[in-house]
Design a protein around this motif. Structure first.
Motif, short mmCIF file in Angstrom:
data_model
loop_
_atom_site.label_atom_id
_atom_site.label_comp_id
_atom_site.label_asym_id
_atom_site.label_seq_id
_atom_site.Cartn_x
_atom_site.Cartn_y
_atom_site.Cartn_z
N ILE A 165 0.87 -1.18 0.00
CA ILE A 165 0.00 0.00 0.00
C ILE A 165 0.90 1.22 0.00
O ILE A 165 1.69 1.43 0.92
CB ILE A 165 -0.94 0.02 1.22
N ALA A 166 0.77 2.02 -1.06
CA ALA A 166 1.66 3.17 -1.23
C ALA A 166 0.92 4.47 -0.90
O ALA A 166 -0.31 4.52 -0.81
CB ALA A 166 2.20 3.21 -2.65
N ASP A 167 1.71 5.54 -0.74
CA ASP A 167 1.20 6.91 -0.54
C ASP A 167 0.29 7.02 0.69
O ASP A 167 -0.76 7.68 0.66
CB ASP A 167 0.46 7.40 -1.78
N CYS A 168 0.67 6.40 1.79
CA CYS A 168 -0.10 6.54 3.04
C CYS A 168 0.14 7.94 3.62
O CYS A 168 1.27 8.43 3.62
CB CYS A 168 0.34 5.49 4.05
N ASP A 169 -0.91 8.54 4.12
CA ASP A 169 -0.75 9.85 4.75
C ASP A 169 0.07 9.77 6.03
O ASP A 169 0.90 10.63 6.32
CB ASP A 169 -2.12 10.46 5.06
N ASP A 170 -0.18 8.72 6.83
CA ASP A 170 0.52 8.56 8.10
C ASP A 170 0.72 7.07 8.34
O ASP A 170 -0.19 6.36 8.76
CB ASP A 170 -0.29 9.19 9.24
N VAL A 171 1.94 6.60 8.06
CA VAL A 171 2.23 5.17 8.19
C VAL A 171 2.07 4.71 9.63
O VAL A 171 1.54 3.63 9.91
CB VAL A 171 3.66 4.88 7.69
#
Length: 515
Positions: A165-171
């Motif tokens: 899962i890419a481009d997470c706002d806050d990992v």
């Protein structure tokens, strides 16, 4: 035994003692050494360390800090620079991934069947070990992505499930949300978090269809206290996520009276404000009334653009106070001193409501009404100054409002105000100055000066000449409007004399232009 006298006899009897012993005896006599100490060895002997006296003589001042110099070959410890934001985030993520209670399978590589990798836009990437069965059971998003058809394909290859899962706002928040799927008591687990963290978990839970997480976050937000700066964040996020059907309305009821199970209820803000207004006007404790007047004024000032409190409602409360003031003032003027304290009370209430009217720029009608109170003004001298001076504070507030341009009324109304209330104001000024706490004398004097200077010049002259005579006989008990007097003087005399020296008007002749 007198050690001092014995030592003196010895010194006098032998002139050839070594100098080292002489120094020792001098130090001993000065009280610097223990009298029972043995004499020092001869000077010719080499000492491996300095004597006690030498050490004391070379000792630095006790109050001076000692400077320590590290040896040349010693290692110098340089403090490490503080970690940057990404390093701190990775440290917290590592703690989340490694902290597991007994029996919890979150990030357990021995039993997991999914390798999930999360990456952010900033380049942060984290991998963890999860279980397809738990993800599918708790999340609609993963239920679709990890379908049976996809699972069969993975089984055929014999490799573990790989999910990215890419481009997470806050990992970090995403990982925390996934860990909640492994918890049996979400409510208890969320109690350790704060509101900003809960909002982040709520956003991720809504994005992946983690309904249990959404409901638990909403339960937390409905019950937990919020900081003042968090209210807008909560309302904004709930509006953005559109969670009306799952209990968001219960949360929003804390910040909006219009939300009732997703429907709008009647807005009775004006009724609430009016009730607050009347409770303050009728309160019995004067200290509490002063505090609540400041609070209500502040709230109304902040809400002035919303027009929740109509002009008619404010004037209704104002007329009630004015009628009570007239009733008690005229009774006292007839020597009936029953409830004499109501004069100051109702005058103070009028002053407070007048402040609100001026803040909302709707005080012109009150100015006309107050200027027309000739009966009240005529009875003014029949009431003792100690009871009536609060009435003149209302007049003073009108002078300040006119002088600042906060009240725009016709010159007839302004003149009527001065003719009706200026003399009573003069009579009460000394009492106002001494008895009113926080009275800004110069502000009132400037307001009166500016009010007079808005009138035609002839009216200015009549009022200011009368003031000039009164001020010379009253001094501090009369307002000092010398500045207004000087302005009138320049207008009346300097400019009039200057009119005789006007330059001749310009002559404009017709010019022809040849082609």
């Amino acid at each position: 035994m007198d050690f001092t006298s014995t030592s003196t006899t010895m010194i006098n009897g032998h002139d050839s003692f070594p100098s080292s012993f002489t120094k020792f005896n001098s130090a001993l006599t000065a009280g610097l050494l223990n009298p029972m100490s043995p004499p020092p060895p001869p000077e010719k002997l080499t000492r491996s360390s300095p004597t006690l006296f030498e050490m004391m003589a070379s000792e630095p001042e006790i109050h001076q800090p000692r400077t320590q110099i590290a040896p040349q070959n010693a290692a110098v410890l340089v403090p490490k620079p503080p970690p940057d934001g990404q390093a701190l985030t990775m440290q917290r993520i590592s703690e989340i991934l490694s902290s597991r209670s007994p029996g919890n399978q979150f990030n357990d590589h021995t039993s997991s069947d999914i390798k999930l990798t999360l990456s952010s836009k900033e380049g942060l990437s984290v991998s963890m070990n999860l279980h397809r069965q738990i993800l599918v059971a708790h999340s609609r998003f993963f239920s679709v992505k990890l379908s049976e058809r996809w699972a069969k394909t993975q089984r055929a290859t014999g490799s573990p499930y790989i999910v990215e899962i890419a481009d997470c706002d806050d990992v970090e928040v995403y990982i925390e949300t996934l860990r909640l799927m492994y918890c049996k008591d979400l409510r208890k687990r969320l109690m350790k978090e704060d509101v900003p963290r809960i909002l982040g978990i709520l956003k991720v839970s809504a994005a992946i269809g983690f309904d249990a997480g959404v409901l638990s976050c909403l339960e937390y937000l409905e019950a937990a206290p919020w900081a003042e700066d968090e209210e807008d964040k909560v309302a904004s996020l709930l509006s953005e996520l559109r969670l009306e059907g799952v209990g968001a309305g219960e949360v929003l009821k804390r910040v909006s009276v219009e939300v009732t199970n997703g429907t709008e209820d009647g807005n009775d803000n004006e009724g609430v404000l009016l009730k607050l207004l009347h409770v303050v006007l009728e309160g019995k404790d004067e200290k509490a009334r002063r505090e609540m007047k400041g609070l209500v004024s502040k709230m109304l000032r902040e809400n002035s653009a919303q027009s929740d409190l109509r002009k008619d409602s404010l004037y209704s409360a104002c007329d009630g106070c004015l009628q009570l003031l007239r009733h008690h003032f005229l009774r006292v003027a007839r020597s009936d001193l029953q409830d004499v304290g109501q004069i100051a009370r109702q005058a103070d209430n009028l002053h407070w409501i007048l402040d609100i009217l001026i803040d909302r720029q709707i005080a012109e009608d009150f100015l006309k009404t107050w200027a027309s109170q000739s009966e009240l003004s005529s009875a003014h001298s029949k009431v003792a100054a100690v009871h009536r001076f609060e009435v003149s504070r209302v007049t003073a507030r009108l002078f300040v409002g006119i002088g600042k341009g906060q009240l725009l009324a016709s010159k007839d109304v302004r003149c009527l105000l001065l003719r009706t209330w200026l003399e009573p104001f003069y009579d009460d000024f000394g009492w106002m100055r001494r008895a009113s706490k926080g009275l800004d004398r110069h502000l009132i004097e400037d307001g009166l000066s500016n009010t007079i200077l808005t009138l035609p010049l002839a009216w200015q002259q009549e009022i200011l000449l009368a003031w000039f005579n009164r001020f010379l006989n009253s001094g501090e008990d009369c307002p000092n409007i010398q500045r207004g007097f000087e302005v009138w003087w320049r207008r009346a005399f300097w400019r009039r004399n200057g009119e005789q020296e006007r330059q001749r008007p310009l002559r404009i002749t017709t010019a022809t232009v040849e082609n």
